[in-house]
Write a protein that holds these residues in place. Sequence first.
Motif, PDB file in Angstrom:
ATOM      1  N   CYS A 108      95.479  -8.215  48.865  1.00  0.00           N
ATOM      2  CA  CYS A 108      96.411  -7.339  50.071  1.00  0.00           C
ATOM      3  C   CYS A 108      94.974  -7.938  51.070  1.00  0.00           C
ATOM      4  O   CYS A 108      93.600  -7.892  50.876  1.00  0.00           O
ATOM      5  CB  CYS A 108      95.826  -6.348  49.115  1.00  0.00           C
ATOM      6  N   PRO A 109      95.679  -7.299  52.107  1.00  0.00           N
ATOM      7  CA  PRO A 109      94.847  -7.754  53.491  1.00  0.00           C
ATOM      8  C   PRO A 109      93.249  -6.935  53.454  1.00  0.00           C
ATOM      9  O   PRO A 109      92.626  -6.510  54.449  1.00  0.00           O
ATOM     10  CB  PRO A 109      95.452  -7.586  54.408  1.00  0.00           C
ATOM     11  N   GLN A 110      93.310  -5.736  53.023  1.00  0.00           N
ATOM     12  CA  GLN A 110      93.013  -4.816  52.552  1.00  0.00           C
ATOM     13  C   GLN A 110      91.744  -4.399  51.614  1.00  0.00           C
ATOM     14  O   GLN A 110      90.171  -4.757  51.493  1.00  0.00           O
ATOM     15  CB  GLN A 110      92.955  -3.550  52.745  1.00  0.00           C
ATOM     16  N   SER A 111      92.058  -4.594  50.904  1.00  0.00           N
ATOM     17  CA  SER A 111      91.170  -4.617  49.053  1.00  0.00           C
ATOM     18  C   SER A 111      90.638  -6.639  49.118  1.00  0.00           C
ATOM     19  O   SER A 111      90.136  -6.111  48.002  1.00  0.00           O
ATOM     20  CB  SER A 111      91.956  -4.451  47.558  1.00  0.00           C
ATOM     21  N   ASN A 112      91.227  -7.062  49.354  1.00  0.00           N
ATOM     22  CA  ASN A 112      91.111  -8.692  49.249  1.00  0.00           C
ATOM     23  C   ASN A 112      91.953  -8.992  48.036  1.00  0.00           C
ATOM     24  O   ASN A 112      92.082  -8.432  46.882  1.00  0.00           O
ATOM     25  CB  ASN A 112      89.500  -9.210  49.694  1.00  0.00           C
ATOM     26  N   LYS A 113      90.659  -9.768  46.827  1.00  0.00           N
ATOM     27  CA  LYS A 113      90.835 -10.115  45.764  1.00  0.00           C
ATOM     28  C   LYS A 113      91.217  -9.028  44.601  1.00  0.00           C
ATOM     29  O   LYS A 113      90.161  -7.876  44.747  1.00  0.00           O
ATOM     30  CB  LYS A 113      89.718 -11.504  45.220  1.00  0.00           C
ATOM     31  N   GLY A 114      91.208  -8.961  43.505  1.00  0.00           N
ATOM     32  CA  GLY A 114      91.332  -8.623  42.670  1.00  0.00           C
ATOM     33  C   GLY A 114      92.402  -7.072  42.650  1.00  0.00           C
ATOM     34  O   GLY A 114      92.609  -6.217  42.025  1.00  0.00           O
ATOM     35  N   CYS A 115      93.584  -7.231  43.702  1.00  0.00           N
ATOM     36  CA  CYS A 115      94.505  -5.668  44.265  1.00  0.00           C
ATOM     37  C   CYS A 115      95.699  -5.986  43.762  1.00  0.00           C
ATOM     38  O   CYS A 115      95.920  -7.556  42.763  1.00  0.00           O
ATOM     39  CB  CYS A 115      94.898  -6.172  45.172  1.00  0.00           C
ATOM     40  N   ALA A 116      96.501  -5.560  43.045  1.00  0.00           N
ATOM     41  CA  ALA A 116      97.859  -5.215  42.499  1.00  0.00           C
ATOM     42  C   ALA A 116      98.860  -4.849  43.309  1.00  0.00           C
ATOM     43  O   ALA A 116      98.700  -4.151  43.557  1.00  0.00           O
ATOM     44  CB  ALA A 116      97.660  -4.933  41.230  1.00  0.00           C
ATOM     45  N   PHE A 117     100.072  -5.697  43.085  1.00  0.00           N
ATOM     46  CA  PHE A 117     100.913  -5.412  44.131  1.00  0.00           C
ATOM     47  C   PHE A 117     101.986  -4.489  42.693  1.00  0.00           C
ATOM     48  O   PHE A 117     102.765  -5.475  42.079  1.00  0.00           O
ATOM     49  CB  PHE A 117     101.836  -6.030  45.432  1.00  0.00           C
TER      50      PHE A 117
END
Length: 435
Positions: A108-117
């Motif tokens: 995610c461009p906002q949360s960077n790594k560790g995100c989940a879509f």
Amino acid sequence: MPAKDLDQIVNLCKRRGFVYPSAEIYGGFRSSYDYGPLGSLMLRNVKDAWVRAMVQQRDDVVLIDAAILSPPQIFEASGHLSNFSDPLVDCTVCKRRFREDQLDNRDCPQSNKGCAFTAARAFNLMFQTQAGPVEGEGAKVYLRPETAQGMFVNFANVLQTSRKKPPFGIAQLGKAFRNEITPGNFIFRTREFELMELEFFVHPSESTKWYEYWCQTRMQWYVDYGIPAAMLRIREHAKDELSHYSSGTSDIEFMFPWGWGELEGIAQRTDFDLKQHTEHSRQKLEYFDQATNERYVPYVVEPAAGANRTMAAFLLAAYDEDVINDEPRTVLRLHPRLAPYQVAVLPLSKKDTLMPLAKRIHAMLSANYMCDFDETQAIGRRYRRQDEIGTPFCVTIDFDSLEDDAVTIRERDTTKQTRVPISSLVGELAGRLGF
Ligand code: GAP
């Protein structure tokens, strides 16, 4: 040297009255823009340049202006209700929404790594509203997402009233609305924008020939109006990029500060739209060629450009900084037909003695050109302002003008100054502007 940074243009546009953030006094309305005194003139010039090339200078294209509010039947037939969607994903960390096909990777461009879509779901881009005071299914209408359908549903009307036969085109420009998931990059992607579209109807056997013709003709238009060829390219769509109606599309792309971006798509829409509307409306949309006794549904080649994006590209390409007499200046080297003003009349002094002559010259030039009038500040600063808004020529009236009936023409690009008699001013400017 064209602008390297989008902010150079965004700042100039705000500072000089080209483009303002919309509803700014209320904190702004995200990704919407209002066109100020100069921007509205330039946007109109972009559209006029398009009409000039696509309608005025041809004998095979007519112009229409269809309604923006459209009944659902049009978009059921065109396939927009079922197909005009982008893949929407939610980030479960920052809760923002993105277009899946615009994510560089799965981060995610906002949360960077560790995100989940979330899994992607189809998000229809059309704005829906209701017509009349009674709510319900029967009142449902849409804001058009493209102007094209107005031309397809008027195909038979235009054929009957215009005495045209294939190959011929229907052109239209006007507002279109798309509920974009991720608008951005200034006026590049907004939810409300202006399209300049041509539907060119041809015999099916000639569709490829005309597709190639329009790719080349449209590319040349951008070059003719000042975009260096090196900042343009044509890119053919891969099969999985094609819109639901297209059998082949090429984009004309411009080198924006963030990379290549689409200015215009040239699509082979085949007979898709005319056949769909024939089926849904039960009105035959076809052409009978009396010379050959052939009845057929024409194929369509569609060059479709965005006026706002095109204006941004012209501004970026025209932007330049140079040094004149040891002083840095910003100059917009816009094509004279695109510049908000073609001429500015500058009386050297505010004194009453010069005003009547200056006003008379302004009135004379305004008959042919959009002509600014500026009597404020020192003359050098006024020249700089006109350079920065792209005015190709300034006409300066000084005290000698009262004696010798002559004025000074000052060129934007070279800053060269020439004295010309007032009696030959109109002809002189016409020669230099080229119109
Ligand atoms: N009838 C075909 C059609 O609408 P498109 O490629 O979806 O094709 C045509 O749009 C042009 O409209 C694009 O090349 C682009 O210049 C402009 N455009 C599309 N979406 C836009 C948006 N959200 N904001 C500004 N311009 C847009």
